[in-house]
Motif scaffolding. Sequence first.
Motif, PDB file in Angstrom:
ATOM      1  N   GLY A   1      12.010  -7.428 -11.998  1.00 20.49           N
ATOM      2  CA  GLY A   1      11.698  -7.140 -10.604  1.00 20.49           C
ATOM      3  C   GLY A   1      10.246  -7.437 -10.297  1.00 20.49           C
ATOM      4  O   GLY A   1       9.459  -7.782 -11.182  1.00 20.49           O
ATOM      5  N   TRP A   2       9.887  -7.277  -9.021  1.00 20.35           N
ATOM      6  CA  TRP A   2       8.531  -7.577  -8.602  1.00 20.35           C
ATOM      7  C   TRP A   2       8.141  -6.716  -7.404  1.00 20.35           C
ATOM      8  O   TRP A   2       8.998  -6.079  -6.768  1.00 20.35           O
ATOM      9  CB  TRP A   2       8.355  -9.054  -8.252  1.00 20.35           C
ATOM     10  N   LEU A   3       6.845  -6.691  -7.135  1.00 30.87           N
ATOM     11  CA  LEU A   3       6.282  -5.960  -5.994  1.00 30.87           C
ATOM     12  C   LEU A   3       5.206  -6.795  -5.332  1.00 30.87           C
ATOM     13  O   LEU A   3       4.483  -7.536  -5.989  1.00 30.87           O
ATOM     14  CB  LEU A   3       5.681  -4.634  -6.452  1.00 30.87           C
ATOM     15  N   ILE A   4       5.111  -6.636  -4.014  1.00 34.45           N
ATOM     16  CA  ILE A   4       3.980  -7.160  -3.254  1.00 34.45           C
ATOM     17  C   ILE A   4       3.592  -6.104  -2.241  1.00 34.45           C
ATOM     18  O   ILE A   4       4.454  -5.454  -1.641  1.00 34.45           O
ATOM     19  CB  ILE A   4       4.321  -8.507  -2.567  1.00 34.45           C
ATOM     20  N   GLY A   5       2.289  -5.871  -2.092  1.00 36.06           N
ATOM     21  CA  GLY A   5       1.866  -4.808  -1.185  1.00 36.06           C
ATOM     22  C   GLY A   5       0.389  -4.867  -0.901  1.00 36.06           C
ATOM     23  O   GLY A   5      -0.303  -5.826  -1.263  1.00 36.06           O
ATOM     24  N   GLY A   6      -0.109  -3.804  -0.254  1.00 37.78           N
ATOM     25  CA  GLY A   6      -1.511  -3.788   0.088  1.00 37.78           C
ATOM     26  C   GLY A   6      -2.008  -2.435   0.530  1.00 37.78           C
ATOM     27  O   GLY A   6      -1.233  -1.515   0.801  1.00 37.78           O
ATOM     28  N   LEU A   7      -3.338  -2.310   0.566  1.00 37.63           N
ATOM     29  CA  LEU A   7      -4.038  -1.120   1.032  1.00 37.63           C
ATOM     30  C   LEU A   7      -4.987  -1.534   2.149  1.00 37.63           C
ATOM     31  O   LEU A   7      -5.789  -2.462   1.974  1.00 37.63           O
ATOM     32  CB  LEU A   7      -4.835  -0.480  -0.105  1.00 37.63           C
ATOM     33  N   ILE A   8      -4.897  -0.837   3.303  1.00 39.09           N
ATOM     34  CA  ILE A   8      -5.711  -1.186   4.458  1.00 39.09           C
ATOM     35  C   ILE A   8      -6.523   0.028   4.890  1.00 39.09           C
ATOM     36  O   ILE A   8      -5.949   1.014   5.375  1.00 39.09           O
ATOM     37  CB  ILE A   8      -4.831  -1.664   5.633  1.00 39.09           C
ATOM     38  N   PRO A   9      -7.845   0.019   4.704  1.00 37.18           N
ATOM     39  CA  PRO A   9      -8.660   1.162   5.132  1.00 37.18           C
ATOM     40  C   PRO A   9      -8.704   1.264   6.653  1.00 37.18           C
ATOM     41  O   PRO A   9      -8.846   0.256   7.355  1.00 37.18           O
ATOM     42  CB  PRO A   9     -10.041   0.843   4.552  1.00 37.18           C
ATOM     43  N   VAL A  10      -8.556   2.488   7.149  1.00 38.32           N
ATOM     44  CA  VAL A  10      -8.603   2.746   8.590  1.00 38.32           C
ATOM     45  C   VAL A  10      -9.420   4.013   8.810  1.00 38.32           C
ATOM     46  O   VAL A  10      -8.915   5.123   8.625  1.00 38.32           O
ATOM     47  CB  VAL A  10      -7.194   2.924   9.187  1.00 38.32           C
ATOM     48  N   GLY A  11     -10.685   3.879   9.188  1.00 38.99           N
ATOM     49  CA  GLY A  11     -11.537   5.034   9.403  1.00 38.99           C
ATOM     50  C   GLY A  11     -11.633   5.881   8.146  1.00 38.99           C
ATOM     51  O   GLY A  11     -11.988   5.396   7.077  1.00 38.99           O
ATOM     52  N   ALA A  12     -11.274   7.164   8.278  1.00 40.87           N
ATOM     53  CA  ALA A  12     -11.318   8.079   7.141  1.00 40.87           C
ATOM     54  C   ALA A  12     -10.046   8.033   6.313  1.00 40.87           C
ATOM     55  O   ALA A  12      -9.882   8.820   5.382  1.00 40.87           O
ATOM     56  CB  ALA A  12     -11.548   9.507   7.636  1.00 40.87           C
ATOM     57  N   GLY A  13      -9.171   7.109   6.641  1.00 34.39           N
ATOM     58  CA  GLY A  13      -7.889   7.049   5.946  1.00 34.39           C
ATOM     59  C   GLY A  13      -7.567   5.669   5.412  1.00 34.39           C
ATOM     60  O   GLY A  13      -8.412   4.765   5.374  1.00 34.39           O
ATOM     61  N   GLU A  14      -6.324   5.521   4.997  1.00 38.06           N
ATOM     62  CA  GLU A  14      -5.872   4.277   4.388  1.00 38.06           C
ATOM     63  C   GLU A  14      -4.369   4.112   4.608  1.00 38.06           C
ATOM     64  O   GLU A  14      -3.595   5.054   4.409  1.00 38.06           O
ATOM     65  CB  GLU A  14      -6.183   4.292   2.898  1.00 38.06           C
ATOM     66  N   ILE A  15      -3.968   2.930   5.036  1.00 40.24           N
ATOM     67  CA  ILE A  15      -2.552   2.590   5.167  1.00 40.24           C
ATOM     68  C   ILE A  15      -2.089   1.951   3.871  1.00 40.24           C
ATOM     69  O   ILE A  15      -2.766   1.075   3.317  1.00 40.24           O
ATOM     70  CB  ILE A  15      -2.317   1.626   6.349  1.00 40.24           C
TER      71      ILE A  15
END
Length: 352
Positions: A263-277
């Motif tokens: 299997g595999w994964l693709i993804g990401g982290l997006i900083p938004v102000g004091a948080g993160e998506i």
Amino acid sequence: MKKSLIALAVLAASGAAMAQSSVTLFGVVDATYAYGSGSVSNRSQLTNSGYNSSRLGFRGVEDLGGGMTASFWLEAGVNNDNGTGGSTNTNNQATGASASGGLVFNRRSTVSLSGGFGEVRLGRDYTPQFWNLTVFDPFGTNGVGTTQTLNSSLGGPVTVRASNSIGYFLPGKLGGFYGQAQYYLGENASNAANKKDGTGLALRAGFANGPINVAVAFSDTKYLAGNIKTFNLGGQYDLGMAKVMAHYNQDRNSAATAPDGSGWLIGGLIPVGAGEIRLAYSTYKTDVAVGADPKSNKLALGYVHNLSKRTALYATYAHVSNKNGAAQALNGAVTAAGSNSNGYDLGIRHSF
């Protein structure tokens, strides 16, 4: 705030000072309201570790002089929703599984010697093959968003940790290159048919410099029923405005009747102000028979809001679609083969 106890021991007879030592108490308390739905049954519960794994730990280091240090690390999993401890495995086999109950140092229990040569580490620890799954997963293999390459893994009892291990880590300052080797023992009697069960060798090598981090890992674990070999690789690139990451994992069993998986994964982290998506898409397929290979696909989306450096609120949603007889479900729900499942996490994490 981490609480450190600094002690300088003095030899009373000679008045000579010994090397400086420190001991640190640390931990995480993470409470999660988790809901899962499936075609057979739903489940609602207060659980833990939806963002970071709840734990209580002690670590210490002693400066031996000449650039050498000795250290220990004892880390116990904690189920703070009901007050019990975590589970462990004593011999890397099904027979060594231990149910949760009292406090046990199941997460890590090691003693180390370090220097310019690197680090030699003995005890229970993460396996090299696990690191690529968790480092290159936006959800850090915690909570309902955990990558499907781990949830469906066929890697056996040493997928995440191994007991009775002897590990070696390359020293730092190698221009970004890092690596480790680990040999773990099943500790069976030499005259037993399964004498090699739970014994294996694993390797990991990577390069991290600037925005780039890439690594590859391999393991081979012996079992009488069929050896399990795992291969994976992963990477991350920091774009500044976001971090993108991906990994691939493959599990192979030497037994003719046992299935393989990948299997595999693709993804990401997006900083938004004091948080993160946080967002990820992962998939895992088991090779049972031609035209009838169970497959699970997961889509996960989450948000973490940091109230401080130590306290955070988080929310995660995940959806799993099953095909060809797969029946993966989320957060304790039960779903029929080929049916879907949804899951939600809402929680608070505090570290110290």
